[in-house]
Design a protein around this motif. Structure first.
Motif, PDB file in Angstrom:
ATOM      1  N   SER A  14      -2.072   1.638  -3.357  1.00 49.75           N
ATOM      2  CA  SER A  14      -1.613   2.943  -3.854  1.00 49.75           C
ATOM      3  C   SER A  14      -2.351   4.121  -3.237  1.00 49.75           C
ATOM      4  O   SER A  14      -1.758   5.172  -3.008  1.00 49.75           O
ATOM      5  CB  SER A  14      -1.694   3.005  -5.381  1.00 49.75           C
ATOM      6  OG  SER A  14      -3.023   2.799  -5.807  1.00 49.75           O
ATOM      7  N   GLY A  15      -3.610   3.991  -2.931  1.00 50.41           N
ATOM      8  CA  GLY A  15      -4.378   5.097  -2.372  1.00 50.41           C
ATOM      9  C   GLY A  15      -3.987   5.493  -0.964  1.00 50.41           C
ATOM     10  O   GLY A  15      -4.285   6.611  -0.528  1.00 50.41           O
ATOM     11  N   TYR A  16      -3.310   4.635  -0.244  1.00 55.97           N
ATOM     12  CA  TYR A  16      -2.936   4.935   1.143  1.00 55.97           C
ATOM     13  C   TYR A  16      -1.915   6.061   1.250  1.00 55.97           C
ATOM     14  O   TYR A  16      -1.770   6.661   2.311  1.00 55.97           O
ATOM     15  CB  TYR A  16      -2.426   3.678   1.848  1.00 55.97           C
ATOM     16  CG  TYR A  16      -3.528   2.722   2.193  1.00 55.97           C
ATOM     17  CD1 TYR A  16      -4.209   2.815   3.397  1.00 55.97           C
ATOM     18  CD2 TYR A  16      -3.916   1.721   1.308  1.00 55.97           C
ATOM     19  CE1 TYR A  16      -5.244   1.948   3.722  1.00 55.97           C
ATOM     20  CE2 TYR A  16      -4.948   0.850   1.611  1.00 55.97           C
ATOM     21  CZ  TYR A  16      -5.604   0.967   2.823  1.00 55.97           C
ATOM     22  OH  TYR A  16      -6.630   0.108   3.130  1.00 55.97           O
ATOM     23  N   CYS A  17      -1.223   6.371   0.169  1.00 58.44           N
ATOM     24  CA  CYS A  17      -0.281   7.492   0.215  1.00 58.44           C
ATOM     25  C   CYS A  17      -1.031   8.805   0.448  1.00 58.44           C
ATOM     26  O   CYS A  17      -0.482   9.743   1.026  1.00 58.44           O
ATOM     27  CB  CYS A  17       0.574   7.550  -1.034  1.00 58.44           C
ATOM     28  SG  CYS A  17      -0.342   7.922  -2.537  1.00 58.44           S
ATOM     29  N   LEU A  18      -2.291   8.871   0.054  1.00 59.49           N
ATOM     30  CA  LEU A  18      -3.096  10.075   0.279  1.00 59.49           C
ATOM     31  C   LEU A  18      -3.341  10.322   1.760  1.00 59.49           C
ATOM     32  O   LEU A  18      -3.615  11.450   2.169  1.00 59.49           O
ATOM     33  CB  LEU A  18      -4.429   9.969  -0.455  1.00 59.49           C
ATOM     34  CG  LEU A  18      -4.337   9.872  -1.980  1.00 59.49           C
ATOM     35  CD1 LEU A  18      -5.707   9.579  -2.574  1.00 59.49           C
ATOM     36  CD2 LEU A  18      -3.747  11.140  -2.554  1.00 59.49           C
ATOM     37  N   ALA A  19      -3.247   9.265   2.571  1.00 59.92           N
ATOM     38  CA  ALA A  19      -3.437   9.391   4.017  1.00 59.92           C
ATOM     39  C   ALA A  19      -2.116   9.587   4.747  1.00 59.92           C
ATOM     40  O   ALA A  19      -2.085   9.649   5.974  1.00 59.92           O
ATOM     41  CB  ALA A  19      -4.149   8.154   4.550  1.00 59.92           C
ATOM     42  N   GLY A  20      -1.021   9.666   4.000  1.00 59.36           N
ATOM     43  CA  GLY A  20       0.276   9.909   4.610  1.00 59.36           C
ATOM     44  C   GLY A  20       1.090   8.664   4.920  1.00 59.36           C
ATOM     45  O   GLY A  20       2.163   8.761   5.511  1.00 59.36           O
ATOM     46  N   ALA A  21       0.587   7.507   4.524  1.00 58.54           N
ATOM     47  CA  ALA A  21       1.331   6.265   4.761  1.00 58.54           C
ATOM     48  C   ALA A  21       2.444   6.108   3.731  1.00 58.54           C
ATOM     49  O   ALA A  21       2.351   6.627   2.618  1.00 58.54           O
ATOM     50  CB  ALA A  21       0.393   5.065   4.683  1.00 58.54           C
ATOM     51  N   THR A  22       3.463   5.385   4.111  1.00 57.57           N
ATOM     52  CA  THR A  22       4.507   4.996   3.169  1.00 57.57           C
ATOM     53  C   THR A  22       4.005   3.753   2.460  1.00 57.57           C
ATOM     54  O   THR A  22       3.701   2.750   3.106  1.00 57.57           O
ATOM     55  CB  THR A  22       5.824   4.676   3.903  1.00 57.57           C
ATOM     56  OG1 THR A  22       6.250   5.851   4.603  1.00 57.57           O
ATOM     57  CG2 THR A  22       6.899   4.222   2.941  1.00 57.57           C
ATOM     58  N   VAL A  23       3.893   3.805   1.155  1.00 56.23           N
ATOM     59  CA  VAL A  23       3.350   2.695   0.378  1.00 56.23           C
ATOM     60  C   VAL A  23       4.490   1.932  -0.276  1.00 56.23           C
ATOM     61  O   VAL A  23       5.328   2.528  -0.967  1.00 56.23           O
ATOM     62  CB  VAL A  23       2.351   3.198  -0.682  1.00 56.23           C
ATOM     63  CG1 VAL A  23       1.927   2.072  -1.606  1.00 56.23           C
ATOM     64  CG2 VAL A  23       1.146   3.829  -0.006  1.00 56.23           C
ATOM     65  N   LEU A  24       4.517   0.628  -0.063  1.00 51.05           N
ATOM     66  CA  LEU A  24       5.492  -0.252  -0.695  1.00 51.05           C
ATOM     67  C   LEU A  24       4.721  -1.250  -1.543  1.00 51.05           C
ATOM     68  O   LEU A  24       4.138  -2.207  -1.019  1.00 51.05           O
ATOM     69  CB  LEU A  24       6.339  -0.967   0.356  1.00 51.05           C
ATOM     70  CG  LEU A  24       7.131  -0.063   1.301  1.00 51.05           C
ATOM     71  CD1 LEU A  24       7.836  -0.901   2.363  1.00 51.05           C
ATOM     72  CD2 LEU A  24       8.124   0.782   0.530  1.00 51.05           C
ATOM     73  N   ALA A  25       4.692  -1.010  -2.846  1.00 52.32           N
ATOM     74  CA  ALA A  25       3.967  -1.894  -3.757  1.00 52.32           C
ATOM     75  C   ALA A  25       4.839  -3.097  -4.096  1.00 52.32           C
ATOM     76  O   ALA A  25       5.991  -2.938  -4.512  1.00 52.32           O
ATOM     77  CB  ALA A  25       3.581  -1.144  -5.022  1.00 52.32           C
ATOM     78  N   VAL A  26       4.300  -4.275  -3.863  1.00 55.21           N
ATOM     79  CA  VAL A  26       5.020  -5.520  -4.160  1.00 55.21           C
ATOM     80  C   VAL A  26       4.078  -6.457  -4.909  1.00 55.21           C
ATOM     81  O   VAL A  26       2.886  -6.487  -4.634  1.00 55.21           O
ATOM     82  CB  VAL A  26       5.546  -6.206  -2.884  1.00 55.21           C
ATOM     83  CG1 VAL A  26       6.535  -5.309  -2.167  1.00 55.21           C
ATOM     84  CG2 VAL A  26       4.426  -6.604  -1.945  1.00 55.21           C
TER      85      VAL A  26
END
Length: 72
Positions: A14-26
């Motif tokens: 979840s924290g990777y969205c702060l770096a601009g990545a598209t996060v897909l939680a599965v």
């Protein structure tokens, strides 16, 4: 320029969205396969959790995408 996708358990990605990545939680194999199938042609890099990489072993063996597995 391609996008970066981070795929794995919500608690790990979840924290990777702060770096601009598209996060897909599965959380399971079915969700991981659906997320993988949803990747579009703009994706250049997929970073994933160890568990997600296990769910996607067959897909990873047959891809030209740059992939990396996060240390556990």
């Amino acid at each position: 320029m391609g996008t970066v996708v981070v795929l794995g358990e919500a608690s790990q990605v979840s924290g990777y969205c702060l770096a601009g990545a598209t996060v897909l939680a599965v959380e399971d194999a079915e969700a991981a396969r659906k997320a993988w199938a949803s990747l579009d042609s703009e994706v250049a890099v997929v970073l994933m959790s160890t568990r997600a990489s296990g769910f996607l072993a067959a897909e990873l063996a047959d891809t030209s995408l740059l992939t990396a597995v996060m240390p556990s």
